[in-house]
Design an enzyme around this catalytic site. Structure first.
Site, short mmCIF file in Angstrom:
data_model
loop_
_atom_site.label_atom_id
_atom_site.label_comp_id
_atom_site.label_asym_id
_atom_site.label_seq_id
_atom_site.Cartn_x
_atom_site.Cartn_y
_atom_site.Cartn_z
N HIS A 148 11.61 4.14 89.38
CA HIS A 148 11.33 4.57 90.75
C HIS A 148 12.56 5.26 91.29
O HIS A 148 13.68 4.85 91.00
CB HIS A 148 11.02 3.36 91.67
N LYS A 199 11.84 -0.26 86.05
CA LYS A 199 10.64 -1.09 86.24
C LYS A 199 10.43 -2.07 85.07
O LYS A 199 11.08 -1.96 84.02
CB LYS A 199 9.43 -0.16 86.42
N ARG A 227 10.86 9.89 82.27
CA ARG A 227 9.44 9.52 82.07
C ARG A 227 8.85 10.18 80.83
O ARG A 227 8.02 9.58 80.15
CB ARG A 227 8.65 9.84 83.33
N TYR A 244 6.36 -1.34 98.57
CA TYR A 244 5.32 -0.32 98.37
C TYR A 244 4.31 -0.28 99.52
O TYR A 244 3.19 0.21 99.34
CB TYR A 244 4.61 -0.54 97.04
N GLU A 294 15.27 1.70 101.53
CA GLU A 294 15.10 1.02 100.25
C GLU A 294 16.41 0.38 99.79
O GLU A 294 16.40 -0.77 99.31
CB GLU A 294 14.58 2.02 99.21
N ASN A 312 5.53 3.55 84.46
CA ASN A 312 6.28 4.80 84.33
C ASN A 312 7.79 4.62 84.45
O ASN A 312 8.50 5.55 84.83
CB ASN A 312 5.73 5.86 85.28
#
Ligand code: GTP
Ligand code: MG
Length: 139
Positions: A115, A9, A102, A49, A126, A112
């Site tokens: 994913h 991310k 994490r 999302y 995905e 965080n």
């Protein structure tokens, strides 16, 4: 052999943590069989999302995901979906186990760092959102 979809991310790309995270992925026996750095569009982030669109944090989540580049990946291995969830650790880093991505890197429940797909059906969807089959090189 199973495949899962992963995102490093914006908080990870902005802190130069992609190599450190990939080291934990590979140490867990997962193989990175496709990887690219992209700038997600708002439309892509909203689609990705969509399952969370009624949640109070949806707007914040989408804004975060387009705030800087991300690295999208396909990971392959025995039980890759469950294994990667384990390596990622709990959504909230305060609850993440020692040795997880994490625990080591995440800043908050929002920022965080990673994913990972939560089911075989979602992994397939995905992966297909970001990669064509000929971009995924196993072996
Ligand atoms: P993903 O692998 O990113 O899907 O994480 P997850 O499966 O551990 O969590 P979940 O699917 O429940 O939530 C998706 C993402 O929404 C999380 O990874 C967080 O980035 C974000 N998120 C979840 N809860 C909150 C929250 O309370 N506040 C904010 N800002 N973001 C949240
Ligand atoms: Mg999830």
């Amino acid at each position: 052999i199973e495949r899962t979809f992963s995102i490093l991310k914006p908080d990870a790309t902005q802190r130069n943590l992609t190599g450190g995270i990939n080291a934990l992925i590979e140490a867990a026996g997962l193989k990175i069989v496709a990887q690219k750095r992209i700038q997600m569009s708002l439309a892509e982030a909203r689609r990705f999302y969509a399952v969370h669109k009624e949640r109070p944090f949806f707007g914040e989540l989408v804004e975060f995901m387009v705030s800087a580049p991300v690295v999208v990946q396909v990971l392959e291995g025995e039980n890759a979906i469950a294994k990667y969830r384990e390596v990622m650790g709990a959504t909230n880093p305060a609850q993440a186990a020692e040795g997880t991505i994490r625990k080591q890197f995440a800043l908050s429940v929002g920022e965080n760092s990673v994913h990972g797909s939560d089911s075989a059906d979602n992994a397939k969807l995905e992966i297909a959102q970001f990669f064509s089959e000929n971009e995924i090189i196993s072996g």
